[in-house]
Design an enzyme around this catalytic site. Structure first.
Site, PDB file in Angstrom:
ATOM      1  N   GLU A 142      11.459 -18.149   7.568  1.00 32.52           N
ATOM      2  CA  GLU A 142      11.067 -16.896   8.210  1.00 32.52           C
ATOM      3  C   GLU A 142      11.554 -16.819   9.648  1.00 32.52           C
ATOM      4  OE1 GLU A 142       9.242 -18.558   6.220  1.00 32.52           O
ATOM      5  OE2 GLU A 142       8.864 -17.092   4.633  1.00 32.52           O
ATOM      6  N   HIS A 211      -2.718 -16.483   1.975  1.00 36.96           N
ATOM      7  CA  HIS A 211      -2.030 -15.251   1.622  1.00 36.96           C
ATOM      8  C   HIS A 211      -2.899 -14.035   1.898  1.00 36.96           C
ATOM      9  CE1 HIS A 211       0.193 -18.291  -0.553  1.00 36.96           C
ATOM     10  NE2 HIS A 211       1.152 -17.422  -0.799  1.00 36.96           N
TER      11      HIS A 211
END
Lengths: 406, 471
Positions: A142, A211
């Site tokens: 990322e 998440h």
């Protein structure tokens, strides 16, 4: 949870402005994007600047008629023209596709955004249409693809960076904070970074603690970025387009549970103002400020509240950084009571900052302390019942309103 | 123009030879023959030199079995896995952690400034050589004067490039002005080469009103979009993935340019190094990664930084062509960077260059390197392995430079710098409004309010703020 938005009453909310706007619709079109975009960032906190930002936007050739103007104030399809019905993720895709058609510099990068179409199918079909280079599948890092997007932006592209889940963008924090937010400033304005960073976040779907992050809490301090949260197909498309056109880095927060919301949106092109809050339901007794998924819990609670005789004003703040203190302020001045309903955790969330901002700016207008309903300061558990308890439920909202309105 | 490389005739046979010495072979021995080019403009056509049997190094070559796996010709069988076919062996053999022989260093000039016979290098004209030397000397003077200015308290911070002048100037000379440079922080020479004036350097260090960065960054964090030099950002290695992004952007626009980014030996430990190289390789982006292996990351010696044979061996791990160069040899650096740049642009691939050198100065003005290394080690590198002196000898031997030129250059540079510093010091600082500008493209309401609040405060109590502080 009802999917179609109950915005029937909302159309009248900003009607005084509509009449001004329709006069301005015949203003000449602007040709340069950069000139247009410069006007967007005026956050409305006094009528002059707010009005001018609305006016400038109205004169865009993109919004050719008064119908679209009205549709922008109400997040629903009360426009007289028939629109088309779609789901929220399709609205995002439509917005993205239109911008990619319009400007060849717009590109998408992220994990599995290409032929897989993205984990929530927001980029579906784009790789086939625009090619593998413009819709780029990246390796798993990322920080790297965010950094890559920043480098590409500094050289003239307009990347839309997708985090597969907002929580993963914590790995990109260095690039987002130190470079994305800062480089325009530290370079003395020589380099602009018009990136859009977007992805699904929020609680729901039992995805576990890692998440289910609410990254807006962590990012809200970073100077130089803007944050917006979409909640309906209408504003999802509008915010996506506005974010891509903005010269500033914008983080667009989507919610995992909202991707399948259905709504009819206008056929004609439109964008939403990045700094503007949305009046969902005007009222008199109490101002309820919320965003993203909590909007629906609030509207559900509102139904119960109306039956009990209360008249809540519900505002979807949409712009998380900066806050639209103009709309919020007007509402507080009218109702004198504020309830904030959010999904962030109690400590250091958007609600915490908003409470501080309202107390600072509108203290004289408050008849009761600002109340903030948030998730507890716990990692989000997996078990369905536990997960549900971490999220503010409509019943809690009703109780809170009753308490505030005593 | 394309660069053609001759593959050593014996490469294949030597590979077979070495198979018994279990090695991770990194035989990327590219020995460029002298290049003939028709125009100074780059074109995409390439041609064969009639003199040597040059063959373009192709990826087909790279599928030679590099490591020890016994190539048993009878074993023509291969296993099919995602990623392609692999041969198999029944002998359990671990690839050793390091090769028996370190990757050799490409150099052209010896320590006495004489070209080593039979070297491959791209010839440098008198004009170019003299300019390169002048810039190297100017960089030395600049570093010296600014360092002294910091010691005198006139600027708050400075970071010298002493010992790395060849890397700075020779790499810059090998690039085109359209190549986008993403520096770490020890590459002001690249900016100097491209035309940043000594006054502009001084302005940034003093953070005055003429600074392009508008006084927002520490000294030595230069940036110039006009000269395609990205503003330096302090965190290490963040520029590497950004370089992959720049390469991606140039690739998309099909520009005749590449991204060039610098990193030190310490920076290669950052995650961004791995990510940036991997991404550039996968994207097939035109990026040249130049690692200045100067032996020290503040006080951390490279023996404590990594266990591999430097950085050059890491290139192959990402599928990136790499070379190790003597970073103190200006001609070698020039040839290597020039060739790498051509490869990056014409073949659309990343290239890794490890430039071996030594950080003669302290890490920065906040560091005293005698605390962690021997003073005579520093002296040795400063005097005997000095890149500027080495190049000077070659330039002088060619009759292109004299003692007189030297003293004239240094005294002029010194004088200009002192004047620049004096002027920059006196120049007024940025007004208060620049604290709030450029955070966004247009100032939002909250920043306008904050600016107003601060302005009122300063006007009400001017005695609490330093003189020359103006709103």
């Amino acid at each position: 949870m009802s999917a179609i938005l109950q915005g029937a009453g909302a159309a009248t909310a900003l009607s005084p402005f509509n009449s001004i706007d329709s006069n301005k619709l015949v203003a000449p079109s602007r040709s340069s994007l950069s000139v247009r975009s410069k006007r967007y960032i005026v956050a409305g906190s006094d009528s002059k600047s707010f009005g001018s930002s609305l006016i400038v936007r109205r004169s865009e050739p993109l919004i050719p008629n008064a119908v679209a103007a009205k549709a922008d104030t109400a997040a629903s399809s009360t426009s007289s023209k028939p629109g088309h019905e779609l789901l929220l993720f399709e609205a995002l895709q439509e917005g993205l596709e239109e911008e990619m058609d319009r400007d060849p510099h717009v590109c998408v990068m992220g994990e599995d955004v290409g032929h897989y179409g993205g984990s929530y199918k927001v980029t579906k079909g784009l790789a086939d249409k625009f090619g593998d280079l413009r819709v780029l599948d990246t390796p798993i890092c990322e920080n790297a693809f965010t950094g890559m997007g920043i480098g590409a932006a500094m050289t003239g592209l307009r990347p839309v960076i997708e985090g597969m889940n907002m929580g993963f963008l914590l790995l990109a924090f260095n690039q987002i904070s130190n470079n994305c937010g800062m480089l325009h400033y530290t370079s003395g304005g020589q380099f602009t970074i018009p990136v859009v960073i977007r992805g699904p976040g929020g609680v729901g779907r039992q995805l576990g603690a890692e998440h289910s992050q609410r990254l807006e809490s962590y990012f809200q301090s970073i100077p130089g970025i803007q944050m917006v949260a979409c909640s309906t197909p209408y504003n999802a498309k509008g915010l996506m387009k506005a974010a891509i056109r903005s010269e500033n880095p914008v983080i667009l927060f989507e919610h995992v549970l909202l991707y399948n919301l259905k709504e009819t949106i206008p056929d004609e092109e439109y964008i939403c103002n990045l700094e503007e809050a949305e009046m969902v339901r005007p009222g008199e007794h109490i101002t309820i400020l919320t965003y993203s998924r909590m909007r629906y819990h609030v509207m559900q609670a509102a139904k119960t509240l109306v039956n009990k005789g209360y008249d809540p004003e519900v505002i979807d703040i949409r712009s998380l950084k900066p806050f639209d203190l103009y709309t919020i302020g007007n509402s507080v001045k009218k109702t004198h009571r504020v309830l904030i309903v959010e999904e962030c955790m109690r400590t250091g969330g958007i609600g915490a900052s908003l409470t501080a901002a309202i107390n600072e700016n509108f203290h004289d207008f408050l008849d009761a302390p600002v109340m903030c309903l948030s998730s507890q300061d716990v990692p989000t558990p997996y078990a369905g019942t536990l997960e549900e308890w971490t999220v503010v439920q409509p019943a809690q909202i009703v109780t809170a309103v009753e308490q505030l309105c005593q | 123009m394309a660069i053609w490389f001759a593959r050593s005739k014996n490469l294949v046979s030597s590979l077979r030879h070495n198979l018994n010495l279990s090695t991770i072979l990194n035989k990327r021995d590219y020995f460029p023959r002298p290049i003939f080019y028709t125009t100074s403009q780059l074109s995409s056509t390439s041609f064969l030199s009639p003199v040597t049997s040059l063959r373009h190094e192709s990826t087909a070559v790279e599928t030679q079995p590099d490591h020890l796996v016994q190539i048993d010709e009878d074993d023509g069988q291969e296993l099919d896995f995602p990623g392609g076919k692999v041969g198999y062996t029944s002998e359990m053999k671990f690839i050793p952690e390091s090769s028996s022989r370190r990757i050799p260093c490409y150099r052209v000039l010896d320590e006495d400034g004489r070209i080593i016979p039979d070297s491959d290098f791209i010839p440098v004209s008198e004009k170019l050589a003299v300019r390169m030397y002048e810039q190297m000397a100017t960089l030395q003077v600049m570093d010296h004067i600014f360092y002294e200015a910091q010691r005198q308290g006139r600027i708050s911070f400075y970071l010298t490039s002493v010992g790395e002048e060849a890397i700075n100037i020779a790499s810059a000379a090998a690039l085109s002005p359209d190549d986008v440079v993403l520096p770490q922080y020890r590459e002001p020479g690249v900016l100097l080469w491209r035309g940043f004036t000594l006054e502009e350097f001084a302005n940034q260090c003093f953070g005055n009103k003429a600074d392009y960065g508008k006084g927002r960054q520490m000294p030595i964090h230069y940036g110039s979009n006009r000269l395609n030099y990205f503003t330096i950002s302090s965190p290490i290695a963040t520029q590497l993935p950004q370089a992959a992004g720049v390469g991606y952007s140039l690739k998309m626009d099909k520009k005749n340019a590449c991204a060039v980014t610098f990193i030190g030996d310490g920076g290669t430990s950052e995650g961004d190094f791995h990510a940036g190289l991997n991404f550039a390789a996968v994207m097939e982006a035109p990026v040249v990664f130049i690692c200045r292996n100067n032996g020290w990351a503040i006080s951390t010696h490279i023996s404590e930084q990594f266990r591999s044979d430097g950085i050059v061996v890491k290139g192959q791990a990402y599928g990136i062509r790499s070379i190790r160069v003597d970073g103190n040899d200006a001609l070698a650096v020039y040839s290597a960077v020039r060739s790498a740049r051509e490869m990056a642009v014409t073949e659309q691939r990343p290239v890794l260059i490890e430039a071996m050198t030594y950080r003669v100065g302290h890490h920065s003005t906040s560091d005293d390197s005698t605390k962690y290394r021997a003073a005579d080690e520093i002296q040795y590198w400063k005097m005997s392995r000095n890149p500027v002196n080495r190049f000077r000898k070659w330039v002088e031997d060619n009759g292109w430079w004299s003692e007189e030129d030297e003293s004239k250059l240094r005294s002029n540079a010194r004088k200009q710098l002192l004047q620049a510093i004096q002027a920059a010091e006196k120049w007024e600082k940025q007004p208060l409004t620049e604290l709030f500008n450029d955070v966004y493209d247009v100032k939002p309401k909250n920043l306008e309010e904050q600016e107003l609040g601060l302005k009122e405060l300063v006007e009400k109590q001017p005695q609490d703020y330093p003189p020359g502080f103006h709103v």
